[in-house]
Design a protein around this motif. Structure first.
Motif, PDB file in Angstrom:
ATOM      1  N   ILE A  77       9.853  23.266  40.750  1.00  0.00           N
ATOM      2  CA  ILE A  77       9.670  23.337  42.210  1.00  0.00           C
ATOM      3  C   ILE A  77      11.017  23.189  42.903  1.00  0.00           C
ATOM      4  N   ALA A  78      11.838  22.261  42.405  1.00  0.00           N
ATOM      5  CA  ALA A  78      13.143  22.034  43.030  1.00  0.00           C
ATOM      6  C   ALA A  78      14.039  23.263  42.921  1.00  0.00           C
ATOM      7  N   THR A  79      13.839  24.079  41.862  1.00  0.00           N
ATOM      8  CA  THR A  79      14.667  25.270  41.717  1.00  0.00           C
ATOM      9  C   THR A  79      13.998  26.507  42.314  1.00  0.00           C
ATOM     10  N   GLY A  80      12.898  26.307  43.045  1.00  0.00           N
ATOM     11  CA  GLY A  80      12.367  27.425  43.822  1.00  0.00           C
ATOM     12  C   GLY A  80      11.029  27.983  43.401  1.00  0.00           C
ATOM     13  N   ALA A  81      10.338  27.338  42.461  1.00  0.00           N
ATOM     14  CA  ALA A  81       9.001  27.823  42.111  1.00  0.00           C
ATOM     15  C   ALA A  81       8.099  27.721  43.343  1.00  0.00           C
ATOM     16  N   GLY A 228       7.093  24.990  50.763  1.00  0.00           N
ATOM     17  CA  GLY A 228       7.726  26.189  50.211  1.00  0.00           C
ATOM     18  C   GLY A 228       6.766  27.172  49.569  1.00  0.00           C
ATOM     19  N   GLY A 229       5.456  26.929  49.678  1.00  0.00           N
ATOM     20  CA  GLY A 229       4.479  27.823  49.063  1.00  0.00           C
ATOM     21  C   GLY A 229       4.305  29.103  49.843  1.00  0.00           C
ATOM     22  N   ASP A 230       3.563  30.047  49.245  1.00  0.00           N
ATOM     23  CA  ASP A 230       3.382  31.354  49.881  1.00  0.00           C
ATOM     24  C   ASP A 230       2.216  31.344  50.872  1.00  0.00           C
ATOM     25  N   ASN A 231       1.365  30.369  50.783  1.00  0.00           N
ATOM     26  CA  ASN A 231       0.094  30.443  51.503  1.00  0.00           C
ATOM     27  C   ASN A 231      -0.291  29.089  52.102  1.00  0.00           C
ATOM     28  N   PRO A 232       0.491  28.600  53.074  1.00  0.00           N
ATOM     29  CA  PRO A 232       0.300  27.224  53.571  1.00  0.00           C
ATOM     30  C   PRO A 232      -1.078  26.975  54.193  1.00  0.00           C
ATOM     31  N   ALA A 233      -1.636  27.968  54.882  1.00  0.00           N
ATOM     32  CA  ALA A 233      -2.921  27.742  55.546  1.00  0.00           C
ATOM     33  C   ALA A 233      -4.017  27.450  54.529  1.00  0.00           C
ATOM     34  N   ALA A 234      -4.141  28.334  53.541  1.00  0.00           N
ATOM     35  CA  ALA A 234      -5.171  28.150  52.519  1.00  0.00           C
ATOM     36  C   ALA A 234      -4.876  26.894  51.698  1.00  0.00           C
ATOM     37  N   ALA A 235      -3.586  26.607  51.487  1.00  0.00           N
ATOM     38  CA  ALA A 235      -3.220  25.432  50.700  1.00  0.00           C
ATOM     39  C   ALA A 235      -3.622  24.154  51.424  1.00  0.00           C
ATOM     40  N   THR A 236      -3.432  24.128  52.752  1.00  0.00           N
ATOM     41  CA  THR A 236      -3.812  22.954  53.533  1.00  0.00           C
ATOM     42  C   THR A 236      -5.305  22.695  53.406  1.00  0.00           C
ATOM     43  N   GLU A 237      -6.084  23.791  53.486  1.00  0.00           N
ATOM     44  CA  GLU A 237      -7.531  23.644  53.360  1.00  0.00           C
ATOM     45  C   GLU A 237      -7.909  23.059  52.002  1.00  0.00           C
ATOM     46  N   PHE A 238      -7.256  23.574  50.946  1.00  0.00           N
ATOM     47  CA  PHE A 238      -7.583  23.067  49.611  1.00  0.00           C
ATOM     48  C   PHE A 238      -7.120  21.624  49.447  1.00  0.00           C
ATOM     49  N   PHE A 239      -5.985  21.303  50.051  1.00  0.00           N
ATOM     50  CA  PHE A 239      -5.458  19.939  49.980  1.00  0.00           C
ATOM     51  C   PHE A 239      -6.457  18.955  50.592  1.00  0.00           C
ATOM     52  N   ASP A 240      -7.035  19.353  51.723  1.00  0.00           N
ATOM     53  CA  ASP A 240      -8.039  18.498  52.358  1.00  0.00           C
ATOM     54  C   ASP A 240      -9.281  18.347  51.482  1.00  0.00           C
ATOM     55  N   PHE A 241      -9.672  19.459  50.867  1.00  0.00           N
ATOM     56  CA  PHE A 241     -10.813  19.415  49.954  1.00  0.00           C
ATOM     57  C   PHE A 241     -10.555  18.431  48.807  1.00  0.00           C
ATOM     58  N   LEU A 242      -9.301  18.518  48.276  1.00  0.00           N
ATOM     59  CA  LEU A 242      -8.914  17.687  47.140  1.00  0.00           C
ATOM     60  C   LEU A 242      -9.001  16.198  47.480  1.00  0.00           C
ATOM     61  N   ASN A 243      -8.663  15.860  48.713  1.00  0.00           N
ATOM     62  CA  ASN A 243      -8.698  14.469  49.147  1.00  0.00           C
ATOM     63  C   ASN A 243     -10.060  14.073  49.710  1.00  0.00           C
ATOM     64  N   GLY A 244     -10.985  15.017  49.678  1.00  0.00           N
ATOM     65  CA  GLY A 244     -12.318  14.743  50.224  1.00  0.00           C
ATOM     66  C   GLY A 244     -13.249  14.161  49.176  1.00  0.00           C
ATOM     67  N   GLU A 245     -14.436  13.791  49.644  1.00  0.00           N
ATOM     68  CA  GLU A 245     -15.374  13.052  48.812  1.00  0.00           C
ATOM     69  C   GLU A 245     -15.824  13.826  47.587  1.00  0.00           C
TER      70      GLU A 245
ATOM     71  N   LEU B  66      19.953  33.314  39.462  1.00  0.00           N
ATOM     72  CA  LEU B  66      18.922  33.923  40.300  1.00  0.00           C
ATOM     73  C   LEU B  66      18.194  32.922  41.197  1.00  0.00           C
ATOM     74  N   GLY B  67      18.410  31.613  40.959  1.00  0.00           N
ATOM     75  CA  GLY B  67      17.714  30.594  41.742  1.00  0.00           C
ATOM     76  C   GLY B  67      18.112  30.640  43.211  1.00  0.00           C
ATOM     77  N   ARG B  68      17.390  29.863  44.008  1.00  0.00           N
ATOM     78  CA  ARG B  68      17.612  29.905  45.461  1.00  0.00           C
ATOM     79  C   ARG B  68      19.054  29.621  45.834  1.00  0.00           C
ATOM     80  N   GLY B 168       8.799  29.970  34.603  1.00  0.00           N
ATOM     81  CA  GLY B 168       7.719  28.998  34.548  1.00  0.00           C
ATOM     82  C   GLY B 168       6.573  29.469  33.665  1.00  0.00           C
ATOM     83  N   ASN B 169       5.423  28.831  33.824  1.00  0.00           N
ATOM     84  CA  ASN B 169       4.250  29.139  32.999  1.00  0.00           C
ATOM     85  C   ASN B 169       3.045  29.199  33.925  1.00  0.00           C
TER      86      ASN B 169
END
Lengths: 263, 225
Positions: A77-81, A228-245, B66-68, B168-169
Motif C-alpha cells: 500500500i505504501a508503494t502505491g497498491a 488512495g483507492g479507486d472507488n472511495p464511495a463504494a468502499a465507504t459503504e462497505f467499511f460501514d457494513f464491516l463495522n456494523g452488527e 515504476l512506483g509512485r 502484488g497478489n
C-alpha cells in the motif's frame, strides 16, 4: 533448405497456438467502478469471505481481497497498491502506513484475537510454553515477527517469559500465520503459534491453549479506509457494513472477539 | 475460487510479455551475433542478467522505477493519471524482463547457425542490412526464433518472484497461476492448489512439447544443409 510451404505450416502452428491462448484470455483483468479492493491479513480469510458473500448478495459491488501478511500488504500500500480498505492483524502495520503518510479516511479497531499453539493430533503433549524447550518438541513454527504481527505477538510472549533465546535454534518462520499452520499440517513442524481463529478452522490439529494472555500485547485488528483507492464511495459503504452488527456477528462466529473500548 | 479467470489472466500477461520481448530479442540478437556491434560482450551480459539474478531483484528494481515515487512511475502517473504498479501491466512487464534472456539466447543460437556466406552473398548482390535480416537471417533461423519465443512464453507464464513484488497478489487483477497456487498453499487448501498445479503443469508441458518439436525440425534442417 525448407520450402515456403513448410515455413507457413510451422508458423501457422505457432500462431494458432498463441491465438487459441489469446482467445481464452479476452476480457479478464477489468477494473471497472463496481469493484472495491481490500487488503486483509491472512488470518481473516474465512471470516471475511463469509462477510463479503453476505454483502455481495445484496449489492452490485464486487469485493476483491488480496490476503497476505499484514506488513507485506502495508508495504505494498505504501508503494502505491490501490487498496480501498486495509484490515491488519495488529497495529504496527497501520502505524507504518501513518509514518509513510498514507492517506486514511477512517480507522476503527475492528476485532481482537488470541494466540494458541497447534500440534498434530498425536503430537507432543504440552502443558505450558516451557515444554517447548524439552526434547519432545523438534521444530517450532511461527509467523516471521517482522512480516506478520502474529509472529510479533508470539515473539513478545516468548521474550517476556524468558524463552526466546533458548528456542532460537528450534524456530521456523512462515510468511504469515496460515503458512505457519501449514508447516504443522504437513508435518514439517511439531508445533506452531497461531491465532485462536485459525486454530478453530484447522481440522485434524490439536489446539493447546497455553499461551498466557498477559504475556503479549492486546491483539487488535484495525480496519482502515484508505483515500488512495479507486472507488472511495463504494468502499465507504462497505467499511460501514464491516463495522456494523451483521458483519461483526459473522466475524465473531469465526472466533474473533470485539476489542473492549473499540467499536 | 474459479480457475478459468486465473488461466485467462495468466495467458494474457504471458502473451503481452512475449509480444513486448520479440522485437527486442530479435533486434539485439542480430546486433550481437550478426553486426557484432561494439560493446556486444557487455550487451550480452546485461540482457542475460535477469536470468542470473533472483527474480525478486528484478521486482524490487521495477518497483523503485515504476512506483509512485519512481522516475518512470511519476511520468506515467502524470501522463495517464494511473499507476502501473499493482496492475496486470506491471505483471506483464515483470514477466517480460524475467523471460527475456531465455528468448534472446535461444534466438542468438539460431542466428549463429545461419551461414554468414549466404548473408555476405546477399550483401554483395546489393541487399541492405535490413533486407538481409528479413530475407536471409530471420527466414533461415525462424524455427529457432519461434522456439525462443515459446521458451520465453513458458517462462513468462511461470513468473512469480518479480511479479509478487511489483504487482502484488490481487485476485482478478494480478493473481496469475503461480500466485494463486502460492495463496492456496498458504491457506492449506490442497484441493484447489493441486488443481491449479495440474493446469500449470499441463500448460507448460504443452508449450514445451511445441518448443521441442520446433527445435528438432530446426536441427534436422541444419543437418540437411
Amino acid at each position: 533448405m525448407m520450402s515456403i510451404l513448410q515455413v507457413r505450416h510451422t508458423v501457422g502452428t505457432v500462431l494458432l497456438f498463441l491465438g487459441l491462448l489469446a482467445g481464452t484470455s479476452c476480457g479478464s483483468a477489468n477494473s471497472g467502478n463496481s469493484e472495491i479492493l481490500i487488503f486483509a491479513a491472512t488470518s481473516l480469510t474465512n471470516a471475511l469471505d463469509e462477510a463479503i458473500a453476505a454483502y455481495e448478495a445484496r449489492n452490485t459491488v464486487q469485493v476483491l481481497v488480496s490476503y497476505g501478511g499484514s506488513q507485506t500488504l502495508a508495504q505494498q500500500i505504501a508503494t502505491g497498491a490501490p487498496a480501498d480498505i486495509f484490515i491488519s492483524a495488529g497495529r504496527f502495520p497501520v502505524d507504518f502506513l501513518e509514518e509513510r503518510e498514507v492517506g486514511m479516511l477512517n480507522k476503527t479497531d475492528l476485532l481482537s484475537n488470541r494466540l494458541v499453539l497447534v500440534t498434530e493430533k498425536n503430537g507432543p503433549n504440552l502443558n505450558d510454553l516451557l515444554d517447548l524447550t524439552s526434547d519432545k518438541v523438534g521444530r517450532v513454527a511461527m509467523a516471521a515477527p517482522d512480516l506478520a504481527p502474529a509472529g510479533g505477538y508470539a515473539k513478545e510472549s516468548l521474550v517476556n517469559l524468558g524463552l526466546w533465546d533458548e528456542l532460537q535454534s528450534k524456530m521456523a518462520f512462515g510468511a504469515d500465520v496460515r503458512a505457519t499452520m501449514a508447516y504443522v499440517e504437513s508435518g514439517n513442524a511439531d508445533v506452531a503459534f497461531v491465532y485462536q481463529t485459525d486454530a478453530a478452522i484447522a481440522g485434524g490439529l490439536e489446539v493447546i491453549d497455553v499461551v498466557p494472555i498477559d504475556s503479549y500485547s492486546k491483539i487488535a485488528y484495525p480496519a482502515v479506509l484508505l483515500s488512495g483507492g479507486d472507488n472511495p464511495a463504494a468502499a465507504t459503504e462497505f467499511f460501514d457494513f464491516l463495522n456494523g452488527e451483521e458483519a461483526l456477528r459473522i466475524l465473531v462466529n469465526h472466533g474473533f472477539s470485539i476489542l473492549e473500548g473499540g467499536k | 475460487m474459479e480457475i478459468l479467470p486465473v488461466i485467462g489472466l495468466t495467458l494474457q500477461i504471458a502473451l503481452v510479455a512475449t509480444i513486448i520481448d520479440v522485437p527486442f530479442a530479435v533486434g539485439l540478437s542480430w546486433l550481437i551475433i550478426k553486426k557484432r556491434v561494439p560493446g556486444s560482450f557487455v550487451l550480452d551480459i546485461f540482457m542475460s542478467l535477469p536470468l542470473a539474478v533472483p527474480p525478486v531483484v528484478v521486482g524490487y528494481l521495477l518497483l523503485m522505477l515504476l512506483g509512485r515515487n519512481g522516475p518512470l512511475g511519476g511520468i506515467i502517473q502524470n501522463v495517464f493519471g494511473a499507476d502501473v504498479t499493482f496492475t496486470w501491466v506491471a505483471a506483464a512487464i515483470a514477466a517480460a524482463i524475467v523471460s527475456f534472456p531465455l528468448m534472446a539466447r535461444t534466438i542468438m543460437v539460431s542466428m549463429r547457425g545461419v551461414d554468414p556466406v549466404l548473408e555476405r552473398s546477399a550483401r554483395s548482390l546489393g541487399a541492405g542490412p535490413w533486407r538481409v535480416l528479413f530475407t536471409i537471417t530471420v527466414p533461415l533461423a525462424y524455427r529457432g526464433i519461434l522456439a525462443g519465443i515459446l521458451l520465453g512464453f513458458v517462462r513468462a507464464m511461470s513468473e512469480f518472484g518479480a511479479t509478487i513484488v511489483v504487482a502484488g497478489n490481487i485476485p482478478g487483477r494480478t493473481q496469475t497461476l503461480p500466485l494463486a497456487i502460492f495463496s492456496r498453499v498458504q491457506l492449506g487448501d490442497d484441493d484447489m492448489a493441486l488443481r491449479l498445479v495440474a493446469v500449470s503443469v499441463g500448460l507448460a508441458a504443452l508449450t514445451l512439447a511445441l518448443h521441442n518439436w520446433l527445435l528438432e525440425r530446426s536441427q534436422g534442417n541444419t543437418e540437411a544443409r
